[in-house]
Design an enzyme around this catalytic site. Sequence first.
Site, PDB file in Angstrom:
ATOM      1  N   ASP A 112      12.192  32.059 -57.765  1.00 27.17           N
ATOM      2  CA  ASP A 112      12.284  31.130 -56.639  1.00 27.17           C
ATOM      3  C   ASP A 112      11.742  29.752 -56.999  1.00 27.17           C
ATOM      4  OD1 ASP A 112      12.789  30.300 -54.050  1.00 27.17           O
ATOM      5  OD2 ASP A 112      11.715  31.951 -53.099  1.00 27.17           O
TER       6      ASP A 112
ATOM      7  N   ASP B 289      19.000  30.847 -47.365  1.00 27.05           N
ATOM      8  CA  ASP B 289      18.044  31.579 -46.537  1.00 27.05           C
ATOM      9  C   ASP B 289      18.642  31.902 -45.174  1.00 27.05           C
ATOM     10  OD1 ASP B 289      15.936  31.921 -48.225  1.00 27.05           O
ATOM     11  OD2 ASP B 289      14.863  30.121 -47.605  1.00 27.05           O
TER      12      ASP B 289
END
Length: 718
Positions: A472, A542
Site C-alpha cells: 500500500d 477503495d
Amino acid sequence: MINILENEKTFLLSTKETSMIFHVLESGHLVELYYGDRIEDNAFSYIIKDLKHASYLSDTDGIEGFKLEQMPLAYPAYGNPDLRTPAFMFEYDDGSRITDLRFDHYTCSKEKKKIKGLPTTLGPCEVITFVLTDQIRDLQVSLNISIFEQWDVFTQSVEVSNKSASTIKINSITSACLSLLEDNFQIVSLTGAWGRERMIRNSSLTQGRFLIDSKRGATGHGQSPFIALTDQNVTEDHGRIYAMNLVYSGNFKCEVEVDMHQNVRMMCGLNDFDFEWSLATQETFMTPEAVLVYARGYTQMTHRFHDFYRDCLIPRSFVHQERPVLINNWEATYFDFDGEKLRHIASEAANLGIELFVLDDGWYGQRNDIYTSLGDWQPNEKKLGQPLKQFVQEIHQQGMKFGLWFEPEMVSPQSQLFKQHPDWIIRVPFHKPQLARHQYVLDLSREEVQAFIIESISTIIRDHQVDYVKWDMNRNITDSGSFFLDHKHQKELPHRYMLGLYHVLDVLTATFPNVLFEGCAGGGGRFDPGMLKYFPQIWTSDDTDAIERLSIQKGTSLLYPCATMGAHVSAVPNHQMGRITPLKTRGVVAMMGDLGYELDITQLSKKQKDEIKQQIRFYKSIRHLITDGDYYRLENGWMFVSRDQKEALVSHVQILSQPNTVPKRLHLKGLDAASFYQIDNTIISGSALMHIGLALDQAKEDFHAQQWVIRKVENYGD
Ligand code: GLA
C-alpha cells in the site's frame, strides 16, 4: 518489420496491422510522416513536398520556404524556428538552451534491452534506434523504437548521452512525441479522484495546449499516464484512436498541442514541473517507456493493450495463473481485531471455498489506529494472541494461503523507525514537514532506506511463509526535498524516488518469485503499467460499491487486463456510498476482476453464506476466462470470450429499474458467428446471439444483475 527506403532516408516500420513512417529531411531533421493503418509502398517523401508553407514563420538554415514549424518533427528541439512546445529542453553551462538535433545514423536490432532502472516491456520485437546529435554541444539523443509486430504496438524511450566535457541540465524530457497533420479529433483521458478513479473523460481539441499531469510523486487517483486522440464519432467498433500510455508510476505529463495551422503534437513523459536533472560528462539518462497503440474502435485498442501487457509486461509467472479468491479483513474489522476474531473469519472463509486469507493493516508495532507504527514491521503478537508464525500455520492448515498488508514507503512519527532515523523522511530543512494520514514518506532515493525496506519486508515474508503481499501507499509526496541530495540535485528527488522504489521492487519480486504482490495506493492511486511490471494485480479502488465499481472498472479496463483488477464483495449498506445492492450484483461485478470478499462473513445468515459459496464455486469454474479470455464491453454489461471462441461469460447490470418498459436484448460480441452455443437449456447460433441478442429481465428492483455462461456445441446440426 523494418523497411528501409529512399536511400536510407525513409523508414517504414510495420506491425501486423499498423505502420509508422519516419523520414530524414535534407536538413537532417527527423520527421514522422505517418502513423495509422498498415501501408505498403516504397516512397513517402512526397508527403513533405505536399506540405503548404504558412506565413510569418522563420525559414530554417537559410533555405527560403523551409518552415520547420510545419514539419511533423519526431523529437522537436527548442532553439530553432519551430516555436511550438519542444519534446525536451536542455541547459548548458554557458546559459544557452538551444539544442540542434540532426540525424546521425540508425541501428537495428532483434533484441530489446531492459531500460536501466526502469520497468520495461520485453518480448519478441525489432528495435530501431535513430541517433540524433548536436555537433556543437557534443550530445547524442537516441530514440529507441521497439516494433512489437505481433501485438500491433510500438514503444519508444529516449536516451541522452553527454559526450561533452561539461554538465548538461535536463530541464524537460518526454518519452515520445506523435505529430499529426490534422486536428479533427477529441481527447480521451482517464481522470477522477479517490473513490472514483479512472473515469473515461472526453475533451474537445482546440488550438492551444491540453495537459494531464501528476505532481504528487505517484501517478495518482486523479489522473492516469494515458492520453488518446480519437475520431469524433469513435465507438467500441469504429473510429481511429491514437493512444499513449507511459510505463511509469511517478510525476508524469501527457499533453496535446494544436498549433496555428491545425497540426497536432501529442507527447508524454516525465513531468517537467519542478524537475531538473544534472547530466555529468559521459553520463547517460534514460526516459521511461511510452507505449503507442493505434486502433480502430475502443475494443481493438483494449485488446491490443491487454494482450501486450499480458505477454510483455506483467510478471510471467503470474499472468496466466488464476488468481486466488481472497478474504480481506479491512472492511470487516478495520483496526479492531484480535486473534480470536480473525480465526473465526478464517474458518468461515475456508468453509466458503476462499483460497487466501489477507491480514490487512494493524498487525504490527502498536498499530491500532492511523497514528502509529508504520515502519515498525514486527508482528504485534499480543494483539494476535499468538505468534504470527503460528497464526499463519493455522491458515495454511485450513488449506488457505496467507497474505499480509504493508505500507513500506512510509513511516509514522510515532514509531521506533522515525526515532532512529528522523532524517530518512522527505522534507525540506527549516520547514515543518506536512503530515498526511499522520505519516511521512520515506526518502527512497537513499540506498540505506531502500536496503531497510528490502530487509524488513524480506524478513517477515521469509520467516512467516507469506504467500501474498498487499503493498500500500497512502499519501502523496509533499515537502519535496532530500537531506541526502545537494542543492544542485534537489529537483531530481521525485524521479530518484521512483528509481529507488523500482529497485526495491526488482529485488523483492526476484527474491520471492512465488509471492503474489498486489499493489495499492489508498485504493487505485497508483494503477499504471510501471506498477504492473511488479504487481500482477492492483486494488482498483477503495470504493467497493458495486454500482460505482461499474464505471471505475470500465475505465480501468480500457487499458489494463481485467485480471489485474482487485475487486471485492463488501457489506451493505456500502461503507463508502451507503448504497444497498443485492449480493448477486456485488458478486457479478466483482467477478469482472480478481474476486475477493471484504466483509464480516461471520455475521452473515446461512442463506447469504450459501450464496457466497455458490458464487465462489461458479467463479472458480469460469475464472480462466478472466485470466486469459478476450474482454468486450457491452451496453451496460461486459463479457469474456475464450481465445478459441468456445466459451464465454456474459454479465449485465441494469442500474435502475424502469416502469412500463418492454424487455430489451443484449447484443453479444466476439463469438463465432457460424457456431452454435448452449445457453441455459437453449441452443442459439453465434450470429443470432450477436445480432438479435439475449433477452434481458424486466427488472423489478434497482441494481439488477444477470450472468450467463455460453458454451459452444460441437458439430451441432452437422
Ligand atoms: C488503504 C487501502 C485499504 C486498506 C487501508 C489500511 O486505504 O486502500 O484497502 O488497506 O489502507 O490502512
